[in-house]
Design a protein around this motif. Structure first.
Motif, PDB file in Angstrom:
ATOM      1  N   ALA A 162       0.844  -1.188   0.000  1.00 51.91           N
ATOM      2  CA  ALA A 162       0.000   0.000   0.000  1.00 51.91           C
ATOM      3  C   ALA A 162       0.880   1.239   0.000  1.00 51.91           C
ATOM      4  N   VAL A 163       0.429   2.260  -0.722  1.00 57.53           N
ATOM      5  CA  VAL A 163       1.122   3.552  -0.749  1.00 57.53           C
ATOM      6  C   VAL A 163       0.107   4.655  -0.470  1.00 57.53           C
ATOM      7  N   THR A 164       0.580   5.699   0.160  1.00 59.16           N
ATOM      8  CA  THR A 164      -0.237   6.887   0.394  1.00 59.16           C
ATOM      9  C   THR A 164       0.631   8.113   0.142  1.00 59.16           C
ATOM     10  N   VAL A 165       0.037   9.113  -0.489  1.00 58.91           N
ATOM     11  CA  VAL A 165       0.693  10.409  -0.677  1.00 58.91           C
ATOM     12  C   VAL A 165      -0.312  11.484  -0.310  1.00 58.91           C
ATOM     13  N   ASN A 166       0.126  12.434   0.487  1.00 55.97           N
ATOM     14  CA  ASN A 166      -0.648  13.622   0.802  1.00 55.97           C
ATOM     15  C   ASN A 166       0.034  14.792   0.117  1.00 55.97           C
ATOM     16  N   GLY A 167      -0.763  15.662  -0.483  1.00 57.82           N
ATOM     17  CA  GLY A 167      -0.130  16.765  -1.187  1.00 57.82           C
ATOM     18  C   GLY A 167      -1.105  17.819  -1.647  1.00 57.82           C
ATOM     19  N   LYS A 168      -0.546  18.736  -2.388  1.00 59.55           N
ATOM     20  CA  LYS A 168      -1.325  19.826  -2.965  1.00 59.55           C
ATOM     21  C   LYS A 168      -1.438  19.577  -4.459  1.00 59.55           C
ATOM     22  N   VAL A 169      -2.615  19.827  -5.004  1.00 59.26           N
ATOM     23  CA  VAL A 169      -2.870  19.547  -6.415  1.00 59.26           C
ATOM     24  C   VAL A 169      -3.196  20.845  -7.143  1.00 59.26           C
ATOM     25  N   GLU A 170      -2.724  20.907  -8.399  1.00 61.74           N
ATOM     26  CA  GLU A 170      -3.029  22.073  -9.232  1.00 61.74           C
ATOM     27  C   GLU A 170      -3.149  21.631 -10.683  1.00 61.74           C
ATOM     28  N   GLU A 171      -4.018  22.328 -11.402  1.00 63.32           N
ATOM     29  CA  GLU A 171      -4.132  22.084 -12.843  1.00 63.32           C
ATOM     30  C   GLU A 171      -2.862  22.599 -13.499  1.00 63.32           C
ATOM     31  N   VAL A 172      -2.349  21.826 -14.458  1.00 61.35           N
ATOM     32  CA  VAL A 172      -1.091  22.189 -15.118  1.00 61.35           C
ATOM     33  C   VAL A 172      -1.288  22.339 -16.617  1.00 61.35           C
ATOM     34  N   ASN A 173      -0.233  22.739 -17.292  1.00 59.10           N
ATOM     35  CA  ASN A 173      -0.243  22.983 -18.726  1.00 59.10           C
ATOM     36  C   ASN A 173      -0.757  21.773 -19.496  1.00 59.10           C
ATOM     37  N   ASP A 174      -1.566  22.057 -20.501  1.00 59.83           N
ATOM     38  CA  ASP A 174      -2.185  21.004 -21.308  1.00 59.83           C
ATOM     39  C   ASP A 174      -1.168  20.126 -22.035  1.00 59.83           C
ATOM     40  N   SER A 175       0.077  20.570 -22.148  1.00 65.06           N
ATOM     41  CA  SER A 175       1.098  19.745 -22.816  1.00 65.06           C
ATOM     42  C   SER A 175       1.313  18.423 -22.089  1.00 65.06           C
ATOM     43  N   TYR A 176       0.959  18.355 -20.821  1.00 60.61           N
ATOM     44  CA  TYR A 176       1.060  17.084 -20.094  1.00 60.61           C
ATOM     45  C   TYR A 176       0.133  16.025 -20.693  1.00 60.61           C
ATOM     46  N   MET A 177      -0.974  16.464 -21.296  1.00 64.33           N
ATOM     47  CA  MET A 177      -1.877  15.484 -21.921  1.00 64.33           C
ATOM     48  C   MET A 177      -1.171  14.751 -23.056  1.00 64.33           C
ATOM     49  N   ASP A 178      -0.341  15.439 -23.815  1.00 62.86           N
ATOM     50  CA  ASP A 178       0.425  14.782 -24.876  1.00 62.86           C
ATOM     51  C   ASP A 178       1.327  13.703 -24.287  1.00 62.86           C
ATOM     52  N   GLN A 179       1.968  14.022 -23.174  1.00 60.85           N
ATOM     53  CA  GLN A 179       2.847  13.052 -22.508  1.00 60.85           C
ATOM     54  C   GLN A 179       2.053  11.858 -21.971  1.00 60.85           C
ATOM     55  N   ILE A 180       0.877  12.134 -21.410  1.00 56.58           N
ATOM     56  CA  ILE A 180       0.030  11.053 -20.895  1.00 56.58           C
ATOM     57  C   ILE A 180      -0.378  10.123 -22.032  1.00 56.58           C
ATOM     58  N   TYR A 181      -0.845  10.692 -23.125  1.00 55.53           N
ATOM     59  CA  TYR A 181      -1.275   9.870 -24.262  1.00 55.53           C
ATOM     60  C   TYR A 181      -0.108   9.083 -24.858  1.00 55.53           C
ATOM     61  N   GLN A 182       1.075   9.664 -24.864  1.00 58.78           N
ATOM     62  CA  GLN A 182       2.239   8.966 -25.389  1.00 58.78           C
ATOM     63  C   GLN A 182       2.628   7.798 -24.474  1.00 58.78           C
ATOM     64  N   ALA A 183       2.604   8.016 -23.178  1.00 62.16           N
ATOM     65  CA  ALA A 183       2.998   6.975 -22.226  1.00 62.16           C
ATOM     66  C   ALA A 183       1.930   5.900 -22.051  1.00 62.16           C
ATOM     67  N   HIS A 184       0.671   6.256 -22.307  1.00 60.93           N
ATOM     68  CA  HIS A 184      -0.448   5.331 -22.058  1.00 60.93           C
ATOM     69  C   HIS A 184      -1.397   5.326 -23.248  1.00 60.93           C
ATOM     70  N   PRO A 185      -1.054   4.570 -24.295  1.00 65.27           N
ATOM     71  CA  PRO A 185      -1.882   4.553 -25.500  1.00 65.27           C
ATOM     72  C   PRO A 185      -3.306   4.035 -25.262  1.00 65.27           C
ATOM     73  N   GLU A 186      -3.536   3.377 -24.152  1.00 68.04           N
ATOM     74  CA  GLU A 186      -4.900   2.924 -23.837  1.00 68.04           C
ATOM     75  C   GLU A 186      -5.854   4.101 -23.663  1.00 68.04           C
ATOM     76  N   MET A 187      -5.314   5.294 -23.441  1.00 62.52           N
ATOM     77  CA  MET A 187      -6.159   6.485 -23.316  1.00 62.52           C
ATOM     78  C   MET A 187      -6.958   6.729 -24.590  1.00 62.52           C
ATOM     79  N   VAL A 188      -6.399   6.396 -25.746  1.00 62.53           N
ATOM     80  CA  VAL A 188      -7.118   6.539 -27.011  1.00 62.53           C
ATOM     81  C   VAL A 188      -8.323   5.604 -27.031  1.00 62.53           C
ATOM     82  N   GLU A 189      -8.127   4.383 -26.551  1.00 63.28           N
ATOM     83  CA  GLU A 189      -9.222   3.412 -26.504  1.00 63.28           C
ATOM     84  C   GLU A 189     -10.313   3.870 -25.531  1.00 63.28           C
ATOM     85  N   ILE A 190      -9.911   4.397 -24.394  1.00 65.21           N
ATOM     86  CA  ILE A 190     -10.888   4.899 -23.418  1.00 65.21           C
ATOM     87  C   ILE A 190     -11.696   6.039 -24.030  1.00 65.21           C
ATOM     88  N   ALA A 191     -10.999   6.965 -24.668  1.00 68.53           N
ATOM     89  CA  ALA A 191     -11.666   8.117 -25.279  1.00 68.53           C
ATOM     90  C   ALA A 191     -12.641   7.695 -26.367  1.00 68.53           C
TER      91      ALA A 191
END
Length: 157
Positions: free
Chosen positions: A90-119
């Motif tokens: 088990a892992v736990t992380v406590n932190g602060k969250v913020e919306e970030v630059n949309d360029s991260y979506m490109d990185q997410i889609y590149q690292a996880h091609p299943e996102m295309v299937e989900i979409a």
């Protein structure tokens, strides 16, 4: 498919801990609060860790979860991997969250091609409706029941 959680020991660094969350835990549970201060939870995938050691995920814009993250940016996430109590980590992380630059979506889609299937299967989760967020860790911990004695480690970031 996410990787098996590696053997853990006291040499585990903060950076390795965050990388394990991304590499080994498919989905984590987010604890947030609503406008009345009541607890709420959501499941989401942690997709990346960036150069600033922030955990990156995405969610649908203007949904209830998105709105809670924008209004109440302190969160706690917990992930569990294993099929039985005594072979789980088990892992736990406590932190602060913020919306970030949309360029991260490109990185997410590149690292996880299943996102295309989900979409393609859920129009609410299309690329245009998702927004990336970064969790800046404050503290975290890991609890590994696979080994004897049980391994525990806490991190302050």
């Amino acid at each position: 498919m996410r990787k098996k959680v590696p053997a853990l020991d006291d040499k585990l660094t903060k950076e390795e801990f965050l990388r394990i969350i991304v590499d080994s835990f498919q989905t984590v549970i987010f604890a947030t609060v609503d406008d009345q201060g009541h607890p709420r939870s959501n499941a989401a995938d942690i997709e990346l860790v960036d150069k600033q050691n922030r955990l990156i995920f995405s969610t649908i814009v203007n949904g209830a979860f998105y709105n809670r993250l924008k209004k109440h940016p302190f969160i706690s996430i917990t992930g569990l991997k294993g099929t039985e109590t005594m072979n789980s980590v088990a892992v736990t992380v406590n932190g602060k969250v913020e919306e970030v630059n949309d360029s991260y979506m490109d990185q997410i889609y590149q690292a996880h091609p299943e996102m295309v299937e989900i979409a393609s299967a859920d129009s609410r989760s299309s690329r245009s409706t998702l927004r990336p967020f970064a969790i800046t860790p404050i503290d975290g911990s890991v609890y590994d029941l696979r080994q004897k004695p049980v391994f525990q480690k806490h991190f302050n970031f």
